[in-house]
Every structure is written in C-alpha cells, then in structure tokens.
Design a protein around this motif. Structure first.
Motif, PDB file in Angstrom:
ATOM      1  N   ASP A 155     -33.524-128.175 -54.976  1.00 46.22           N
ATOM      2  CA  ASP A 155     -32.850-127.301 -54.009  1.00 46.22           C
ATOM      3  C   ASP A 155     -33.798-126.213 -53.527  1.00 46.22           C
ATOM      4  OD1 ASP A 155     -30.496-128.693 -54.112  1.00 46.22           O
ATOM      5  OD2 ASP A 155     -29.598-127.419 -55.655  1.00 46.22           O
ATOM      6  N   ARG A 156     -33.714-125.909 -52.239  1.00 46.97           N
ATOM      7  CA  ARG A 156     -34.644-124.938 -51.646  1.00 46.97           C
ATOM      8  C   ARG A 156     -34.511-123.566 -52.279  1.00 46.97           C
ATOM      9  NH1 ARG A 156     -32.848-126.475 -45.630  1.00 46.97           N
ATOM     10  NH2 ARG A 156     -30.935-125.956 -46.711  1.00 46.97           N
ATOM     11  N   THR A 157     -33.288-123.138 -52.511  1.00 48.72           N
ATOM     12  CA  THR A 157     -33.061-121.830 -53.144  1.00 48.72           C
ATOM     13  C   THR A 157     -31.869-121.929 -54.092  1.00 48.72           C
ATOM     14  OG1 THR A 157     -31.512-121.032 -51.453  1.00 48.72           O
ATOM     15  CG2 THR A 157     -33.873-120.659 -51.047  1.00 48.72           C
ATOM     16  N   ASP A 158     -31.835-121.019 -55.054  1.00 49.96           N
ATOM     17  CA  ASP A 158     -30.675-120.946 -55.938  1.00 49.96           C
ATOM     18  C   ASP A 158     -29.442-120.515 -55.163  1.00 49.96           C
ATOM     19  OD1 ASP A 158     -32.160-121.727 -58.104  1.00 49.96           O
ATOM     20  OD2 ASP A 158     -32.543-119.683 -58.824  1.00 49.96           O
ATOM     21  N   ASN A 159     -29.645-119.706 -54.111  1.00 50.56           N
ATOM     22  CA  ASN A 159     -28.505-119.240 -53.310  1.00 50.56           C
ATOM     23  C   ASN A 159     -27.786-120.402 -52.640  1.00 50.56           C
ATOM     24  OD1 ASN A 159     -28.968-116.557 -53.960  1.00 50.56           O
ATOM     25  ND2 ASN A 159     -30.274-116.184 -52.168  1.00 50.56           N
ATOM     26  N   ASP A 160     -28.559-121.387 -52.161  1.00 60.93           N
ATOM     27  CA  ASP A 160     -27.967-122.556 -51.521  1.00 60.93           C
ATOM     28  C   ASP A 160     -27.118-123.337 -52.520  1.00 60.93           C
ATOM     29  OD1 ASP A 160     -27.612-124.464 -49.386  1.00 60.93           O
ATOM     30  OD2 ASP A 160     -29.016-125.778 -50.446  1.00 60.93           O
ATOM     31  N   ARG A 161     -27.637-123.510 -53.714  1.00 63.23           N
ATOM     32  CA  ARG A 161     -26.879-124.227 -54.745  1.00 63.23           C
ATOM     33  C   ARG A 161     -25.635-123.443 -55.148  1.00 63.23           C
ATOM     34  NH1 ARG A 161     -29.824-125.459 -60.338  1.00 63.23           N
ATOM     35  NH2 ARG A 161     -31.220-126.579 -58.915  1.00 63.23           N
ATOM     36  N   ARG A 162     -25.789-122.129 -55.325  1.00 61.84           N
ATOM     37  CA  ARG A 162     -24.638-121.304 -55.719  1.00 61.84           C
ATOM     38  C   ARG A 162     -23.543-121.337 -54.663  1.00 61.84           C
ATOM     39  NH1 ARG A 162     -28.457-117.794 -58.507  1.00 61.84           N
ATOM     40  NH2 ARG A 162     -28.954-116.712 -56.557  1.00 61.84           N
ATOM     41  N   ALA A 163     -23.942-121.372 -53.382  1.00 63.39           N
ATOM     42  CA  ALA A 163     -22.951-121.393 -52.296  1.00 63.39           C
ATOM     43  C   ALA A 163     -22.128-122.686 -52.347  1.00 63.39           C
ATOM     44  CB  ALA A 163     -23.650-121.257 -50.952  1.00 63.39           C
ATOM     45  N   LYS A 164     -22.797-123.804 -52.609  1.00 62.04           N
ATOM     46  CA  LYS A 164     -22.077-125.077 -52.687  1.00 62.04           C
ATOM     47  C   LYS A 164     -21.116-125.085 -53.882  1.00 62.04           C
ATOM     48  CE  LYS A 164     -25.749-127.848 -50.550  1.00 62.04           C
ATOM     49  NZ  LYS A 164     -26.777-128.911 -50.767  1.00 62.04           N
ATOM     50  N   LYS A 166     -19.799-122.466 -55.356  1.00 63.21           N
ATOM     51  CA  LYS A 166     -18.718-121.503 -55.085  1.00 63.21           C
ATOM     52  C   LYS A 166     -17.637-122.142 -54.230  1.00 63.21           C
ATOM     53  CE  LYS A 166     -17.835-116.899 -53.183  1.00 63.21           C
ATOM     54  NZ  LYS A 166     -18.437-115.696 -52.541  1.00 63.21           N
ATOM     55  N   GLU A 167     -18.039-122.874 -53.204  1.00 64.83           N
ATOM     56  CA  GLU A 167     -17.069-123.559 -52.349  1.00 64.83           C
ATOM     57  C   GLU A 167     -16.335-124.644 -53.132  1.00 64.83           C
ATOM     58  OE1 GLU A 167     -14.645-124.946 -49.512  1.00 64.83           O
ATOM     59  OE2 GLU A 167     -15.842-123.096 -49.362  1.00 64.83           O
ATOM     60  N   PHE A 168     -17.073-125.347 -53.974  1.00 58.84           N
ATOM     61  CA  PHE A 168     -16.489-126.437 -54.743  1.00 58.84           C
ATOM     62  C   PHE A 168     -15.443-125.937 -55.731  1.00 58.84           C
ATOM     63  CE2 PHE A 168     -16.860-129.731 -58.198  1.00 58.84           C
ATOM     64  CZ  PHE A 168     -16.405-130.813 -57.456  1.00 58.84           C
ATOM     65  N   ARG A 169     -15.607-124.721 -56.227  1.00 54.14           N
ATOM     66  CA  ARG A 169     -14.659-124.152 -57.185  1.00 54.14           C
ATOM     67  C   ARG A 169     -13.304-123.836 -56.557  1.00 54.14           C
ATOM     68  NH1 ARG A 169     -16.902-122.766 -62.018  1.00 54.14           N
ATOM     69  NH2 ARG A 169     -19.171-122.452 -62.091  1.00 54.14           N
ATOM     70  N   LYS A 170     -13.245-123.660 -55.249  1.00 52.44           N
ATOM     71  CA  LYS A 170     -11.996-123.286 -54.587  1.00 52.44           C
ATOM     72  C   LYS A 170     -10.956-124.390 -54.764  1.00 52.44           C
ATOM     73  CE  LYS A 170     -14.304-120.553 -50.991  1.00 52.44           C
ATOM     74  NZ  LYS A 170     -14.587-120.438 -49.528  1.00 52.44           N
ATOM     75  N   HIS A 176     -15.478-132.532 -51.058  1.00 51.82           N
ATOM     76  CA  HIS A 176     -14.790-133.500 -51.905  1.00 51.82           C
ATOM     77  C   HIS A 176     -15.530-133.723 -53.221  1.00 51.82           C
ATOM     78  CE1 HIS A 176     -13.101-134.749 -47.898  1.00 51.82           C
ATOM     79  NE2 HIS A 176     -12.003-134.746 -48.630  1.00 51.82           N
ATOM     80  N   GLY A 177     -16.871-133.712 -53.155  1.00 49.69           N
ATOM     81  CA  GLY A 177     -17.623-133.998 -54.357  1.00 49.69           C
ATOM     82  C   GLY A 177     -19.014-133.401 -54.353  1.00 49.69           C
ATOM     83  N   LEU A 178     -19.511-133.100 -55.558  1.00 49.62           N
ATOM     84  CA  LEU A 178     -20.896-132.678 -55.745  1.00 49.62           C
ATOM     85  C   LEU A 178     -21.674-133.831 -56.356  1.00 49.62           C
ATOM     86  CD1 LEU A 178     -20.687-129.038 -57.194  1.00 49.62           C
ATOM     87  CD2 LEU A 178     -21.235-129.730 -54.853  1.00 49.62           C
ATOM     88  N   VAL A 190     -15.808-126.559 -63.987  1.00 47.53           N
ATOM     89  CA  VAL A 190     -14.824-126.520 -62.903  1.00 47.53           C
ATOM     90  C   VAL A 190     -13.644-127.355 -63.390  1.00 47.53           C
ATOM     91  CG1 VAL A 190     -14.329-127.033 -60.484  1.00 47.53           C
ATOM     92  CG2 VAL A 190     -16.617-126.271 -61.146  1.00 47.53           C
ATOM     93  N   PRO A 191     -12.653-126.717 -64.023  1.00 51.23           N
ATOM     94  CA  PRO A 191     -11.606-127.457 -64.740  1.00 51.23           C
ATOM     95  C   PRO A 191     -10.807-128.435 -63.884  1.00 51.23           C
ATOM     96  CG  PRO A 191     -11.585-125.143 -65.366  1.00 51.23           C
ATOM     97  CD  PRO A 191     -12.513-125.258 -64.195  1.00 51.23           C
TER      98      PRO A 191
END
Length: 411
Positions: A155-164, A166-170, A176-178, A190-191
């Motif tokens: 991944d280019r940055t940790d921020n990019d991974r964290r953003a994905k 964060k969205e996935f946790r909603k 739909h999937g990581l 992510v329970p």
C-alpha cells in the motif's frame, strides 16, 4: 534502574518481537503472561515457562464467545509440483499463477453461497497469495457489480489502508469485501464480517490457517454463524490438526511448534473419508450411507472422485477421529483419553523396553482409530494413569484380547 509492573500481559505472544523478548528478559521480578491463539512459533519454549489452555475453541463456541463456521471446501488450484520458497511454503508467484485460473470460481461461488445462506452479499475478507492475484479478484468482483478493495504490504501509505478499513468497519459499508495480501491475518477485529475466503494455500503454516479462520469467528449481534469458502485446500490439509486443536488446545510449546514445520497437502483421500461423493454433505462418523441423498460409500478400490464438488466441512473430533466400524463405547469420543489409556495400560503392565511398549500402545490406538494418526508430540507425552476411566480401561482390555485372539487364530 528500570521500574517494571508486577504483572505484564503480552498479546499475540507468538509473534516473538525482539523488543518484547528483551523487555521480558529485563523484567525478571515481574510475572509475564503471553496470550496467543496459535502458540506454534519456533523458539517459544525457550522464552516461556509453560502453556495453559484457558479455554478451548470448542468450549468458547459452546459458551457463545465465538461464532461457529460453515466451511465449504471449494474448487482449489492444483498445487502438484509447485515451487517452494526458503521456508518450505508454496512460492507466491507460483501460487498466484495457479490461483488465477480459478478466480472466476471464487467470485461465482461467493455470489451463490452468500445468496443461498444470507439472501445476498455480506461483509467479506479474502486472503490472497499476492498483490497481482488480489487485483484480479477485485477486478472480477467489480465486473460482477461488487466493491472489493485490496490492502497489502505494498500500500502506498498507511493512511490509504486505514481509510479502507475505517469504511469497511461501518455497519452499512460501501465496501463489500477486503482482499488481504500478507495483512489482516492476526489482530484484525471487525466482528460483523460474515464470510471469509481462503485463496492462499499453505504446506506448513497451520498457525496462518487458524489465524485466518479467527477473522470470521468474532461474535456480533444477529450473527448466528460465519461462512468460510476454502479455495486453497487448507481446510482439507489441516483437517485433523484443526479438529484436535479445537477440542484439546495445545499440549506443550515445544511440541506445538512442530505444527508449523510439518508438510501437509490436500488430497482426494481426505475428501472421500469425510464427505458424500454425490451431494457433498459431511457424513456421520462410521456411516456408509449419506443421510441427505442416500449415496452409498463404495468399497475400497471402487471410490470415484467428483470434480468441483462443493462440500460441507466441520471441525469435529467425532468426524476427524472415526473409530473402527462396530465399536460403540462412549469413551471413543475422546481419542486423546483413549491414547492415554492405551499408553498407561502398556507401561503399567509390563517391564519390557518402554519404547517398544509405546509402539505397542500406538498399535492399539490405531486399531481403534484405523484411519487417523496422533498429532505431533502426543506420542511422546507422559501417561497419566489416574485420569483413565473404567470404560477406557475396559476398551483397551477388549482390544488387547481381540488382538491376541487374532494372533492365536492366525497361528
């Protein structure tokens, strides 16, 4: 002089980080507890005094602290003759090339199974062997109308991974999937993930397989079970090891590390042992007739395989360690206890060479469970005669009598 607390608790203790090990070494007056679901890392026995099974996976499942899995062993790449890396695992490039051939099956199976079991797409984690493989998965999921995003060590940055993430946790995530490449195998929580897809085959790394399963076993409101789609063959390769771990936990750290050093590879023989050759349903222990479709298990030498069959799979000691047909004792449900009884009986009732007696005990145990083998380390374990129950003693006595009668009749 450094000051340390009285108690230090280390999570994911199997990671064996150098800084953590050095800290533990310096904190000689502290009590240190390490937590791990997979204490299989080589060298753990050198740094920890012992292992305590707080609760087994099956106990946690019964208490409702983990979510049970419905496991489907699906179409998997043929890894025969695949290249190996320096760790003895499958080479990533080779795994990728072979895995790309079945990406279409991965996408289609996910659509069919989530629709059948959940009524539509659900939050999913995919474990991929490489970035290239993950990119192709995401592309084909997108072509089918679903949003899958890859996260990896590139991944280019940790921020990019964290953003994905964060969205996935909603709860109503747009993702739909990581698709994970070399990340999310441990510590990721992510329970409400309802489905996991395994696309990375392992030859040795039992711990990686268990860690991946754990990503979908978290409990969440309204979550009755998780779906695991195995496109790697790992659930077949590690079937008996998983059943034993779920039921009994870990015997010792020195023996546990062998779990990540043994080579296992999936084979049709394991499928034929546990599942219906027609509809793919897991059959009851000792049964030759499928309760779902009435299929009869062929006699030895007549078995035929069914290509591409989707089969139900459960990690159960009763299914993984099937006793010889005709045996009915209640204690057969505890193969570990039966081994302890056989070992105790042989060592307590003879003065012969202990190693020969141990081999004799193993022969008795294999006579009771003819298609199974003891997990690593248990063969050399010390016997505990005080733990043997009366029905276990009786079973071993009957088996020895049966063997002696067979020898007498043969003579």
């Amino acid at each position: 002089m450094e000051a340390f607390p009285d108690l230090i608790v280390i999570d994911e203790a199997h990671c064996q980080y150098k800084a953590i090990l050095e800290l533990v070494e310096r904190s000689k007056r502290s009590k240190v507890i390490g937590l791990s679901a997979t204490p299989f890392t080589a060298g753990m026995a050198d740094h920890w005094d012992g292992v305590v099974n707080g609760a087994t996976v099956n106990q946690l499942l019964k208490l409702g602290y983990l979510t049970p899995l419905k496991i489907k062993a699906c179409v998997a790449p043929d890894m025969t003759g695949a290249k190996k890396n320096f760790r003895g695992e499958y080479d990533d490039d080779d795994s990728t090339q072979r895995g790309l051939r079945i990406v279409g099956d991965v996408v289609q199976t996910w659509i069919e199974q989530t629709g059948k079991l959940f009524g539509g797409p659900v939050k999913t984690i995919v474990f991929s062997p490489s970035v290239k493989h993950g990119e192709e998965l995401c592309r084909q999921f997108a072509d089918a109308g679903f949003n899958f995003q890859q996260i990896s060590y590139l991944d280019r940055t940790d921020n990019d991974r964290r953003a994905k993430i964060k969205e996935f946790r909603k709860p109503e995530s747009a993702i739909h999937g990581l698709v994970s490449c070399a990340v999310l195998t441990k510590g990721f929580d992510v329970p409400d993930v309802l489905c996991g897809i395994s696309c990375r085959p392992y030859r040795k790394s039992f711990s990686s397989h268990i860690q991946e399963l754990g990503r979908v076993m978290r409990i969440a409101p309204g979550k009755d079970f998780g779906l695991w789609l195995d496109h790697s063959g790992n659930c077949i390769s590690f079937a008996e090891d998983t059943a034993w771990l779920f039921e009994h936990g870990v015997d010792s750290l020195s023996d546990a590390q062998k779990k990540d050093s043994e080579v296992r590879e999936p084979g049709e023989k394991v499928k034929q042992k546990y599942f219906c050759g027609d509809c793919g349903l897991q059959m009851e222990a000792g049964s030759d007739t499928c309760p779902s479709c009435g299929w009869q298990r062929p006699k030895r030498g007549e078995i035929q395989t069914v290509e591409g069959t989707l089969i139900d799979f459960e990690h159960s000691i009763a299914d993984a360690y099937q006793p010889r047909k005709g045996l009915r004792a209640e204690c057969l449900k505890d193969p570990r206890g039966v081994w302890n009884a056989a070992l105790s009986h042989c060592l307590m009732n003879s003065k012969r060479d202990p190693e020969k007696l141990r081999r004799w005990a193993y022969g008795i145990w294999r006579g009771i469970y003819p298609n199974s083998k003891l997990p690593s380390g248990l063969y050399s374990a010390a016997p505990n005669g005080g733990a043997v129950t009366s029905d276990q003693w009786g079973l071993i006595d009957r088996e020895i009598t049966r063997f002696r009668r067979q020898r007498r009749d043969a003579a």
